[in-house]
Motif scaffolding. Structure first.
Motif, PDB file in Angstrom:
ATOM      1  N   ASP A  14       0.762  -1.141   0.057  1.00 23.58           N
ATOM      2  CA  ASP A  14      -0.057   0.047  -0.002  1.00 23.58           C
ATOM      3  C   ASP A  14       0.889   1.267  -0.024  1.00 23.58           C
ATOM      4  O   ASP A  14       0.565   2.275  -0.649  1.00 23.58           O
ATOM      5  CB  ASP A  14      -0.853   0.025   1.298  1.00 23.58           C
ATOM      6  N   TYR A 112     -10.950  10.509   3.223  1.00 22.00           N
ATOM      7  CA  TYR A 112      -9.925  10.561   3.763  1.00 22.00           C
ATOM      8  C   TYR A 112      -9.625  11.593   5.071  1.00 22.00           C
ATOM      9  O   TYR A 112      -9.281  11.002   6.093  1.00 22.00           O
ATOM     10  CB  TYR A 112      -8.722  11.053   2.724  1.00 22.00           C
ATOM     11  N   TYR A 115     -11.698  10.270   8.040  1.00 23.50           N
ATOM     12  CA  TYR A 115     -11.188   9.080   8.666  1.00 23.50           C
ATOM     13  C   TYR A 115     -10.161   9.588   9.582  1.00 23.50           C
ATOM     14  O   TYR A 115     -10.003   9.238  10.703  1.00 23.50           O
ATOM     15  CB  TYR A 115     -10.627   8.205   7.393  1.00 23.50           C
ATOM     16  N   ARG A 202      -2.225   2.283   7.622  1.00 26.11           N
ATOM     17  CA  ARG A 202      -2.515   1.380   6.185  1.00 26.11           C
ATOM     18  C   ARG A 202      -3.748   2.177   5.748  1.00 26.11           C
ATOM     19  O   ARG A 202      -3.569   2.332   4.666  1.00 26.11           O
ATOM     20  CB  ARG A 202      -2.607  -0.034   6.538  1.00 26.11           C
ATOM     21  N   ASN A 203      -4.777   2.234   6.592  1.00 25.54           N
ATOM     22  CA  ASN A 203      -5.947   2.842   5.902  1.00 25.54           C
ATOM     23  C   ASN A 203      -5.719   4.496   5.523  1.00 25.54           C
ATOM     24  O   ASN A 203      -6.360   4.624   4.302  1.00 25.54           O
ATOM     25  CB  ASN A 203      -7.232   2.838   7.207  1.00 25.54           C
ATOM     26  N   ARG A 206      -3.811   4.059   2.071  1.00 17.40           N
ATOM     27  CA  ARG A 206      -4.761   3.737   1.167  1.00 17.40           C
ATOM     28  C   ARG A 206      -5.656   4.948   0.571  1.00 17.40           C
ATOM     29  O   ARG A 206      -5.798   5.006  -0.593  1.00 17.40           O
ATOM     30  CB  ARG A 206      -5.667   2.716   1.462  1.00 17.40           C
TER      31      ARG A 206
END
Length: 220
Positions: A14, A112, A115, A202-203, A206
């Motif tokens: 990623d 994004y 989050y 990681r999220n 991505r």
């Protein structure tokens, strides 16, 4: 002991997809479509507003005066300096401040930034820094990576000013300070807690890659 590099190791594919995305490769070659870059710049303006909110949240999440001052300095840098510089840079690309203030926020941008804010609201200051790291540290790493590639085109590259901003000594020092802060706070983290943080990283990574793709596709 876990470190920032451990976060990258957790999601190597990623991270590579984000930092070596087709958007940044075309940018480094100087062949990125003008309309793609303009779309990116517009959405990045909206991103900066949410980024400022994130550093405001960091002030609230801080537990001592040193951390409060650190977060406040980042907040003030965005609100008092970076946003104005971004507006002026957009003008050079034919994007007026009036247009910036009427923009519709792209889905990738919403995904994004919300989050990032949610990670900070639900977690502590470290969770928030980890969610922000792919942006701040990633941009510094990406710009330096581009300039080491055999296909990098510096002469007559319309995006050279963008690269210069992120390879500047000032920005690279800020990147290194952020890495050191993260390393210090990860030092005593237990494996289960590290995995939680690595998933956030990681999220966010991505979602950063999705932001590049949004620029390429010019999606809203």
């Amino acid at each position: 002991m876990p470190s920032f590099q451990s976060l990258i190791n957790f999601c190597q594919d990623d991270w590579k997809h984000y930092t070596q995305h087709e958007f940044v490769q075309q940018l480094g070659k100087g062949i990125l479509g003008k309309s793609c870059f303009q779309h990116y710049l517009k959405q990045d303006y909206l991103f900066l507003i949410q980024f400022a909110r994130a550093w405001g949240l960091a002030v609230y999440k801080s537990h001592d005066i040193f951390e409060i001052r650190q977060a406040l300095a980042s907040l003030k840098a965005i609100v008092e300096i970076e946003l104005d510089l971004h507006v002026e840079y957009c003008k050079k690309w034919g994007i007026s401040e009036k247009e910036l203030n009427r923009l519709q926020e792209a889905k990738a941008n919403i995904a994004y930034t919300r989050y990032m804010l949610d990670a900070g609201q639900q977690g502590n200051l470290l969770d928030l820094h980890i969610a922000l790291a792919p942006c701040m540290i990633g941009y510094g790493r990406i710009a330096c990576w581009i300039e080491t590639q055999p296909w990098y085109q510096s002469e007559n590259n319309p995006y050279q000013c963008w690269l210069d901003m992120y390879t500047s000594d000032e920005f690279q020092v800020a990147v290194q300070k952020e890495i050191e802060w993260i390393n210090q706070h990860l030092f005593h983290v237990e494996p289960q807690r590290f995995e939680q943080l690595a998933i956030i990283f990681r999220n966010a990574t991505r979602l950063e890659a999705d932001f590049w793709q949004m620029g390429l596709d010019k999606n809203i």
